[in-house]
Enzyme design. Structure first.
Site, mmCIF file in Angstrom:
data_model
loop_
_atom_site.group_PDB
_atom_site.id
_atom_site.type_symbol
_atom_site.label_atom_id
_atom_site.label_comp_id
_atom_site.label_asym_id
_atom_site.label_seq_id
_atom_site.Cartn_x
_atom_site.Cartn_y
_atom_site.Cartn_z
ATOM 1 N NE ARG A 1 -2.997 0.389 3.401
ATOM 2 C CZ ARG A 1 -2.272 0.739 4.498
ATOM 3 N NH1 ARG A 1 -1.569 1.668 4.690
ATOM 4 N NH2 ARG A 1 -2.356 -0.206 5.273
ATOM 5 C CE1 TYR B 1 -15.145 12.126 -16.228
ATOM 6 C CE2 TYR B 1 -14.738 12.000 -13.887
ATOM 7 C CZ TYR B 1 -15.068 11.462 -15.075
ATOM 8 O OH TYR B 1 -15.353 10.041 -14.972
ATOM 9 C CG ASP C 1 -8.626 16.256 -14.985
ATOM 10 O OD1 ASP C 1 -7.860 15.541 -15.880
ATOM 11 O OD2 ASP C 1 -9.768 15.709 -14.459
ATOM 12 C CE LYS D 1 -11.606 8.241 -18.575
ATOM 13 N NZ LYS D 1 -11.960 9.457 -17.952
HETATM 14 C C1 LIG Z 1 -12.431 10.004 -16.772
HETATM 15 C C2 LIG Z 1 -11.982 11.188 -16.118
HETATM 16 C C3 LIG Z 1 -11.693 11.428 -14.674
HETATM 17 C C4 LIG Z 1 -11.782 10.059 -13.665
HETATM 18 O O1 LIG Z 1 -11.121 9.257 -13.853
HETATM 19 P P1 LIG Z 1 -11.327 7.645 -13.471
HETATM 20 O O2 LIG Z 1 -10.018 7.038 -14.154
HETATM 21 O O3 LIG Z 1 -12.592 7.184 -14.366
HETATM 22 O O4 LIG Z 1 -11.400 7.591 -12.038
HETATM 23 C C5 LIG Z 1 -11.289 12.671 -14.049
HETATM 24 N N1 LIG Z 1 -11.176 13.490 -15.055
HETATM 25 C C6 LIG Z 1 -11.421 13.339 -16.424
HETATM 26 C C7 LIG Z 1 -11.018 14.687 -17.207
HETATM 27 C C8 LIG Z 1 -11.809 12.211 -16.822
HETATM 28 O O5 LIG Z 1 -12.186 12.285 -18.281
#
Ligand SMILES: *Cc1c(COP(=O)(O)O)cnc(C)c1O
Length: 386
Positions: free
Chosen positions: A55, A107, A179, A204
């Site tokens: 962890r 988001y 982000d 992504k």
């Molecule tokens: C998908 C996404 C998230 C969240 O990420 P997860 O891996 O699904 O928890 C946060 N910000 C953006 C812009 C995203 O597209």
């Protein structure tokens, strides 16, 4: 950077493949081993090789953390169980009555976290149109500790000026968090424009193959790194080593994938812009897009995400998204395969009734790296079928 690599500045593509992952010293394995272990032998009490319990730390995870830090141009990287785990762990550095300013098409998961989960802990937030400096200024309060920006935004692909936001954050003693999920570090490196913290859903583009859920955070700020790492170990928001391996593997081809995603998205955007059934296209690679100039300054390429509004309203939009055959109807984005979705009913349904306006005629595409001709033909056939 591993000791066996040349001691000079290496290009992005080179670091994507090598940073943080020298050949394994015990076996010579060229590819990072997946350290499937929860615990580590100690020679004497407290005498370790740097790992005690998975962890707190795991060697496969450390390789990924060093890799993403290198790609974002930051000193510290941290890997999490998901993008939301990274975001939650970071937001848990805030205290009751602290305040955040977020973009008004943030988001949906981040909005829900603040609106539904963190509200009871007294963390306050204001949504603002972060393309406008005056709107950002008006939203900032004496309690504001973070400006939170996504650029391009989801799903309206608004481009925010990272340098402008970093200046506003500095002026108020707050941190700018970006982000960077939609752009990826190949296209945009927010720390170079003054951002303090970068977060990613590596689910992504970084993973890139729609086969893993993982989150990342990068910063140059030692105090932020220590606080977030402490929280991460406390709350346990860590990824498994196999997931770290999958993201390390995905990142090796990030540069070539992002070039293909962007080139295909540009063709799709130009096709849609000329189509009589399309009202408006949201894509920062179009000269007609309001974000075009800022995008040229801070992004290497426009990326693979775009949205458009279709004539015929919600009915037409719902029919269109189930008529494509190569564009699969699904949430998420950033994989090699093309996806299509209806934000109002899918990814952004949790915003219904909030001040964030997502039209029911909006369709979002994650343009993959299939042959561009096939993608255009698929869209053409869907327009004829609805
Ligand atoms: C998908 C996404 C998230 C969240 O990420 P997860 O891996 O699904 O928890 C946060 N910000 C953006 C812009 C995203 O597209």
């Amino acid at each position: 950077m591993p000791a066996n690599l040349p001691d000079r500045d290496l290009g992005f593509e080179t670091r994507a493949i090598h940073a943080g992952q020298p050949p394994d010293p015990t076996t010579g394995s060229v590819i990072p081993p997946v350290y499937l272990t929860s615990t580590y032998a100690q020679e004497q009490v407290g005498l370790t090789k740097g790992f005690e319990y998975s962890r707190t730390g795991n060697p496969t995870r450390t390789m990924l953390e060093e890799n993403i830090a290198s790609l974002e141009g930051g000193a510290h990287g941290l890997a999490f169980a998901s993008g939301m785990a990274a975001i939650t762990t970071l937001l848990l550095t805030l205290k009751p009555s602290d305040h955040i300013v977020l973009g008004d098409d943030v988001y949906g998961g981040t909005y829900r976290l603040l609106d539904r989960t963190l509200r009871q802990y007294g963390i306050a937030f204001t949504l603002a149109d972060m393309t406008r400096p005056d709107a950002v200024e008006a939203a900032i309060t004496p309690e504001t500790k973070m400006l939170w920006a996504e650029t391009p935004t989801n799903p309206l692909m608004k481009v925010l000026d990272i340098g402008m936001l970093a200046e506003r954050a500095e002026a108020h003693g707050a941190h700018l968090v970006v982000d960077n999920t939609f752009a990826s570090p190949y296209i945009q490196r927010p720390l170079e424009h003054g951002a303090h913290i970068v977060v990613h859903s590596a689910t992504k583009y970084l993973g890139g193959h729609s086969d893993v859920v993982l989150g990342l955070l990068v910063t140059n700020d030692d105090a932020v790194q220590q606080h977030v790492a402490f929280n991460q170990n406390s709350v346990g928001a860590v990824p498994g080593p196999l997931d770290c391996f999958l993201v390390l593997r995905g990142i090796k081809t990030l540069a070539v994938r992002m070039r293909e995603h962007s080139a295909n998205a540009q063709q799709v955007a130009e096709y849609l812009e000329a189509h009589p059934a399309v009202e408006r296209v949201y894509f920062p690679g179009l000269a007609s897009d309001p974000g075009y100039e800022v995008a040229r300054r801070q992004m290497r390429l426009p990326g693979g995400m775009l949205s458009f509004t279709i004539r015929g309203g919600e009915d037409a939009a719902r029919r269109f998204v189930s008529c494509t055959r190569l564009f699969t109807l699904a949430e998420s984005l950033g994989g090699v395969e093309s996806l299509i979705e209806h934000p109002g009913a899918m990814t952004h349904a949790s915003l219904a009734g909030s001040s964030i306006e997502i039209g029911a005629d909006l369709i979002r595409l994650s343009v993959g790296i299939e042959s561009a001709d096939d993608l255009l033909q698929d869209l053409d056939e869907a327009f004829s079928a609805i």
